[in-house]
Design a protein around this motif. Structure first.
Motif, PDB file in Angstrom:
ATOM      1  N   THR A 142       0.831  -1.207   0.000  1.00 49.08           N
ATOM      2  CA  THR A 142       0.000   0.000   0.000  1.00 49.08           C
ATOM      3  C   THR A 142       0.859   1.248   0.000  1.00 49.08           C
ATOM      4  N   ASN A 143       1.891   1.260   0.869  1.00 51.71           N
ATOM      5  CA  ASN A 143       2.763   2.427   0.946  1.00 51.71           C
ATOM      6  C   ASN A 143       3.617   2.583  -0.305  1.00 51.71           C
ATOM      7  N   LYS A 144       4.012   1.462  -0.909  1.00 51.62           N
ATOM      8  CA  LYS A 144       4.741   1.542  -2.172  1.00 51.62           C
ATOM      9  C   LYS A 144       3.870   2.193  -3.240  1.00 51.62           C
ATOM     10  N   TYR A 145       2.598   1.793  -3.272  1.00 52.39           N
ATOM     11  CA  TYR A 145       1.681   2.358  -4.259  1.00 52.39           C
ATOM     12  C   TYR A 145       1.504   3.857  -4.047  1.00 52.39           C
ATOM     13  N   LEU A 146       1.310   4.248  -2.779  1.00 50.25           N
ATOM     14  CA  LEU A 146       1.101   5.662  -2.470  1.00 50.25           C
ATOM     15  C   LEU A 146       2.327   6.495  -2.824  1.00 50.25           C
ATOM     16  N   LEU A 147       3.516   5.970  -2.515  1.00 51.41           N
ATOM     17  CA  LEU A 147       4.738   6.706  -2.825  1.00 51.41           C
ATOM     18  C   LEU A 147       4.955   6.814  -4.329  1.00 51.41           C
ATOM     19  N   GLN A 148       4.663   5.726  -5.036  1.00 52.70           N
ATOM     20  CA  GLN A 148       4.781   5.779  -6.495  1.00 52.70           C
ATOM     21  C   GLN A 148       3.824   6.806  -7.076  1.00 52.70           C
ATOM     22  N   GLN A 149       2.614   6.835  -6.550  1.00 55.40           N
ATOM     23  CA  GLN A 149       1.623   7.797  -7.016  1.00 55.40           C
ATOM     24  C   GLN A 149       2.090   9.228  -6.759  1.00 55.40           C
ATOM     25  N   ARG A 150       2.620   9.467  -5.565  1.00 58.70           N
ATOM     26  CA  ARG A 150       3.113  10.804  -5.222  1.00 58.70           C
ATOM     27  C   ARG A 150       4.289  11.200  -6.103  1.00 58.70           C
ATOM     28  N   PHE A 151       5.151  10.223  -6.383  1.00 63.62           N
ATOM     29  CA  PHE A 151       6.321  10.511  -7.211  1.00 63.62           C
ATOM     30  C   PHE A 151       5.909  10.914  -8.624  1.00 63.62           C
ATOM     31  N   PHE A 152       5.047  10.118  -9.254  1.00 61.91           N
ATOM     32  CA  PHE A 152       4.706  10.360 -10.655  1.00 61.91           C
ATOM     33  C   PHE A 152       3.731  11.532 -10.837  1.00 61.91           C
ATOM     34  N   GLU A 153       2.974  11.862  -9.781  1.00 64.98           N
ATOM     35  CA  GLU A 153       2.037  12.978  -9.892  1.00 64.98           C
ATOM     36  C   GLU A 153       2.642  14.300  -9.426  1.00 64.98           C
ATOM     37  N   TYR A 154       3.838  14.242  -8.877  1.00 65.66           N
ATOM     38  CA  TYR A 154       4.441  15.457  -8.305  1.00 65.66           C
ATOM     39  C   TYR A 154       4.734  16.502  -9.382  1.00 65.66           C
ATOM     40  N   LYS A 155       4.397  17.764  -9.064  1.00 64.57           N
ATOM     41  CA  LYS A 155       4.693  18.891  -9.933  1.00 64.57           C
ATOM     42  C   LYS A 155       5.480  19.928  -9.143  1.00 64.57           C
ATOM     43  N   MET A 156       6.263  20.704  -9.839  1.00 72.01           N
ATOM     44  CA  MET A 156       7.093  21.715  -9.184  1.00 72.01           C
ATOM     45  C   MET A 156       6.231  22.773  -8.506  1.00 72.01           C
ATOM     46  N   ASN A 157       6.576  23.078  -7.272  1.00 74.11           N
ATOM     47  CA  ASN A 157       5.916  24.157  -6.536  1.00 74.11           C
ATOM     48  C   ASN A 157       6.357  25.503  -7.127  1.00 74.11           C
ATOM     49  N   PRO A 158       5.420  26.375  -7.460  1.00 72.47           N
ATOM     50  CA  PRO A 158       5.782  27.679  -8.070  1.00 72.47           C
ATOM     51  C   PRO A 158       6.729  28.506  -7.202  1.00 72.47           C
ATOM     52  N   ASN A 159       6.727  28.246  -5.895  1.00 68.92           N
ATOM     53  CA  ASN A 159       7.596  29.013  -4.993  1.00 68.92           C
ATOM     54  C   ASN A 159       9.001  28.432  -4.871  1.00 68.92           C
ATOM     55  N   ASP A 160       9.226  27.267  -5.460  1.00 66.49           N
ATOM     56  CA  ASP A 160      10.542  26.625  -5.390  1.00 66.49           C
ATOM     57  C   ASP A 160      11.427  27.068  -6.542  1.00 66.49           C
ATOM     58  N   ASN A 161      12.728  27.071  -6.296  1.00 63.20           N
ATOM     59  CA  ASN A 161      13.669  27.247  -7.408  1.00 63.20           C
ATOM     60  C   ASN A 161      14.009  25.876  -7.974  1.00 63.20           C
ATOM     61  N   ILE A 162      14.809  25.859  -9.025  1.00 63.82           N
ATOM     62  CA  ILE A 162      15.119  24.585  -9.698  1.00 63.82           C
ATOM     63  C   ILE A 162      15.844  23.618  -8.759  1.00 63.82           C
ATOM     64  N   ALA A 163      16.788  24.141  -7.974  1.00 70.27           N
ATOM     65  CA  ALA A 163      17.564  23.288  -7.073  1.00 70.27           C
ATOM     66  C   ALA A 163      16.665  22.615  -6.037  1.00 70.27           C
ATOM     67  N   SER A 164      15.740  23.391  -5.465  1.00 70.06           N
ATOM     68  CA  SER A 164      14.812  22.840  -4.472  1.00 70.06           C
ATOM     69  C   SER A 164      13.901  21.790  -5.108  1.00 70.06           C
ATOM     70  N   HIS A 165      13.474  22.066  -6.319  1.00 69.11           N
ATOM     71  CA  HIS A 165      12.599  21.125  -7.030  1.00 69.11           C
ATOM     72  C   HIS A 165      13.312  19.790  -7.260  1.00 69.11           C
ATOM     73  N   ILE A 166      14.537  19.863  -7.755  1.00 69.23           N
ATOM     74  CA  ILE A 166      15.301  18.641  -8.009  1.00 69.23           C
ATOM     75  C   ILE A 166      15.501  17.852  -6.721  1.00 69.23           C
ATOM     76  N   SER A 167      15.804  18.569  -5.638  1.00 70.07           N
ATOM     77  CA  SER A 167      16.009  17.923  -4.344  1.00 70.07           C
ATOM     78  C   SER A 167      14.757  17.182  -3.876  1.00 70.07           C
ATOM     79  N   LYS A 168      13.591  17.777  -4.093  1.00 72.38           N
ATOM     80  CA  LYS A 168      12.335  17.143  -3.676  1.00 72.38           C
ATOM     81  C   LYS A 168      12.038  15.900  -4.510  1.00 72.38           C
ATOM     82  N   VAL A 169      12.328  15.963  -5.796  1.00 71.52           N
ATOM     83  CA  VAL A 169      12.131  14.787  -6.652  1.00 71.52           C
ATOM     84  C   VAL A 169      13.080  13.668  -6.230  1.00 71.52           C
ATOM     85  N   GLU A 170      14.326  14.033  -5.936  1.00 69.39           N
ATOM     86  CA  GLU A 170      15.305  13.037  -5.496  1.00 69.39           C
ATOM     87  C   GLU A 170      14.905  12.422  -4.158  1.00 69.39           C
TER      88      GLU A 170
END
Length: 203
Positions: A142-170
């Motif tokens: 269940t948690n694997k599914y939820l994390l996969q869903q969060r990973f693939f649906e994640y979009k960059m926060n408009p308030n983040d810079n590129i470095a912060s965005h990359i860090s969150k994806v990683e």
């Protein structure tokens, strides 16, 4: 001869100064344990200033702890690769017990008080480490599914810079890896690019 006597005198003065600087409560360092070794050993058991585990972001806390334990040559103790010696081998058993005690101290002092209850019955640092990992890594489908869903649906926060965005994806990719579902480098790069706002993507 005069120059030689001067050198000897300077050497004696320097030695006296060293003894005074190493004295403890008025006693000379001569005949006492090596104070420098004492301070080195003290430093190896002190926990660096890190945020204690508070129930969130276990994978980040675990990452910090693994680095700390590795620098103190204790990682093999908590991951179980350095097996507990037989008690008959007094020297090796004593050394292992000392390392295990240091590991337990580092783990317990890096937890908020209420989380100690979960490891209070553990006898070794390896048991503590395994118990915490079992509870907080949540290796369920269940948690694997939820994390996969969060990973693939994640979009960059408009308030983040590129470095912060990359860090969150990683970070999300690392969470998947911790649950036994690693994300390939190609998929990670693709996700970073595709989750950027359209006006920032490379054409």
């Amino acid at each position: 001869m005069k120059m030689e006597r001067t050198r000897i005198k300077e050497g004696l003065v320097a030695k006296k100064r060293l003894n005074r600087s190493c004295s403890v409560r008025g006693q000379s360092s001569v005949g006492r344990p090596d104070l420098c070794r004492h301070f080195r050993e003290k430093m190896t058991t002190e926990l660096p200033q890190i945020q204690k585990f508070n129930g969130d972001n276990f994978h980040l806390w675990k990452f910090q702890m693994k680095i700390i334990l590795e620098t103190k040559d204790l990682l093999s103790i908590i991951d179980g690769s350095e097996v507990k010696p037989e008690i008959e081998d007094i020297a090796k058993f004593s050394e292992w017990k000392k390392k295990d005690a240091k590991s337990k101290m580092l783990i317990t002092t890096a937890l908020e008080f209420k989380y100690l209850q979960q490891i209070v019955n553990c006898q070794t640092s390896a048991e503590m480490w395994k118990k915490l990992s079992t509870i907080y890594e949540l290796k369920s489908e269940t948690n694997k599914y939820l994390l996969q869903q969060r990973f693939f649906e994640y979009k960059m926060n408009p308030n983040d810079n590129i470095a912060s965005h990359i860090s969150k994806v990683e970070t999300r990719a690392q969470q998947m890896k911790d649950l036994g579902e690693p994300i390939s480098d190609v998929a990670l790069i693709t996700k970073v690019i595709c989750s950027l706002p359209e006006n920032t993507r490379i054409s």
